[in-house]
Write a protein that holds these residues in place. Structure first.
Motif, short mmCIF file in Angstrom:
data_model
loop_
_atom_site.label_atom_id
_atom_site.label_comp_id
_atom_site.label_asym_id
_atom_site.label_seq_id
_atom_site.Cartn_x
_atom_site.Cartn_y
_atom_site.Cartn_z
N ALA A 107 -5.55 9.66 -15.31
CA ALA A 107 -6.43 9.08 -16.32
C ALA A 107 -7.80 9.77 -16.31
O ALA A 107 -8.77 9.23 -16.87
CB ALA A 107 -6.58 7.59 -16.10
N ASN A 108 -7.92 10.92 -15.67
CA ASN A 108 -9.16 11.72 -15.58
C ASN A 108 -10.28 10.98 -14.87
O ASN A 108 -11.45 11.09 -15.24
CB ASN A 108 -9.62 12.19 -16.96
CG ASN A 108 -8.70 13.25 -17.52
OD1 ASN A 108 -8.15 14.05 -16.77
ND2 ASN A 108 -8.52 13.25 -18.83
N ILE A 109 -9.94 10.20 -13.86
CA ILE A 109 -10.94 9.59 -12.98
C ILE A 109 -10.78 10.27 -11.64
O ILE A 109 -9.83 10.02 -10.89
CB ILE A 109 -10.73 8.06 -12.86
CG1 ILE A 109 -10.83 7.41 -14.24
CG2 ILE A 109 -11.73 7.46 -11.90
CD1 ILE A 109 -10.48 5.94 -14.27
N HIS A 110 -11.70 11.19 -11.35
CA HIS A 110 -11.60 12.00 -10.14
C HIS A 110 -12.70 11.61 -9.16
O HIS A 110 -13.67 10.94 -9.51
CB HIS A 110 -11.73 13.49 -10.49
CG HIS A 110 -10.68 13.96 -11.45
ND1 HIS A 110 -9.39 14.20 -11.07
CD2 HIS A 110 -10.73 14.20 -12.79
CE1 HIS A 110 -8.69 14.60 -12.12
NE2 HIS A 110 -9.49 14.60 -13.18
N GLY A 111 -12.57 12.05 -7.96
CA GLY A 111 -13.60 11.82 -6.95
C GLY A 111 -13.37 10.61 -6.08
O GLY A 111 -14.28 10.19 -5.35
N HIS B 33 -3.47 8.88 -7.49
CA HIS B 33 -2.79 9.77 -8.44
C HIS B 33 -2.78 9.16 -9.84
O HIS B 33 -2.90 9.88 -10.84
CB HIS B 33 -1.37 10.11 -7.96
CG HIS B 33 -1.36 11.02 -6.78
ND1 HIS B 33 -1.30 12.37 -6.88
CD2 HIS B 33 -1.42 10.75 -5.46
CE1 HIS B 33 -1.31 12.92 -5.68
NE2 HIS B 33 -1.39 11.94 -4.79
N LYS B 34 -2.63 7.84 -9.93
CA LYS B 34 -2.70 7.19 -11.24
C LYS B 34 -4.08 7.40 -11.85
O LYS B 34 -4.21 7.67 -13.05
CB LYS B 34 -2.45 5.68 -11.10
CG LYS B 34 -1.02 5.30 -10.88
CD LYS B 34 -0.91 3.78 -10.79
CE LYS B 34 0.49 3.34 -10.41
NZ LYS B 34 0.57 1.87 -10.26
N LEU B 35 -5.12 7.27 -11.03
CA LEU B 35 -6.49 7.46 -11.53
C LEU B 35 -6.72 8.92 -11.94
O LEU B 35 -7.39 9.18 -12.94
CB LEU B 35 -7.49 7.03 -10.46
CG LEU B 35 -7.52 5.54 -10.15
CD1 LEU B 35 -8.38 5.26 -8.93
CD2 LEU B 35 -8.02 4.75 -11.35
N GLN B 36 -6.18 9.86 -11.20
CA GLN B 36 -6.35 11.27 -11.55
C GLN B 36 -5.67 11.60 -12.86
O GLN B 36 -6.18 12.40 -13.64
CB GLN B 36 -5.81 12.16 -10.43
CG GLN B 36 -6.69 12.19 -9.22
CD GLN B 36 -6.10 12.99 -8.07
OE1 GLN B 36 -4.92 13.33 -8.08
NE2 GLN B 36 -6.92 13.26 -7.07
#
Length: 187
Positions: A174-178, A169-172
């Motif tokens: 920051a717009n890091i998906h997948g 969720h932290k990565l999402q």
């Protein structure tokens, strides 16, 4: 209504003469006057009179009714004593202890989160740098597959899936998906 295809209004002929109103008083029309509805007038006057009589009749009666309905309270010695309230649950709850059976969760295998798989090491290192800007630590692992060498960006190991979801969720944000969470061996 179809206004485009309608026929135009017929104009009166120029030679047609207007009807004259000679002999009629000014303001009179061609209509005949209707007779005055006397029956309705009589009924309306009767209803107004009955309503007025009813209002006059009840206007002074409220004071008389109030004087008649005054009730004296009964003497205090005729009333029974107020009963004492006895609640059993208050005493029972003070001594009661609640026991809850919580089953232990099995830890399961460690979880790893893969956020990317690239052919070029530079691409994998770029994603690793983006993840480091979020404040998480990742690793680039080279794996040999049936279709060549791949560089995978992996986070973990995580003890529980909930911990892995928290970082995903932290990565999402920051717009890091997948990123996908897997039960992987540490090899």
């Amino acid at each position: 209504m179809d206004y485009a295809n309608r026929s135009p209004k017929k104009q009166p002929k120029k030679g047609a003469a207007k009807k004259s109103r000679k002999g009629q008083p000014r303001g009179a029309s061609n209509r005949q006057q209707q007779p005055v509805p006397w029956l309705i007038i009589v009924i309306a006057v009767a209803l107004i009179g009955a309503f007025t009589y009813g209002l006059v009749a009840i206007s002074g009666s409220s004071d008389k009714v109030a004087e008649q309905t005054v009730v004296q309270p009964p003497p205090k010695d005729l009333l029974p004593e107020k009963p004492k309230e006895q609640w059993q649950y208050i005493d029972e709850l003070e001594a009661k202890q609640v026991e809850v059976d919580v089953p232990e969760r099995e830890a399961g295998p460690p979880k790893l989160m893969q956020c990317g798989s690239f052919r070029q090491r530079n691409d994998a290192e770029r994603l690793k740098a983006q993840i480091a800007m979020v404040g998480l630590e990742s690793q680039v692992r080279a794996t040999e597959g049936t279709n060549g060498l791949w560089y995978r960006v992996v986070l973990g190991p995580f003890a529980t899936k909930r911990d892995a979801e928290r970082d995903r969720h932290k990565l999402q944000r920051a717009n890091i998906h997948g990123c996908a969470i897997w039960n992987w061996n540490l090899d």
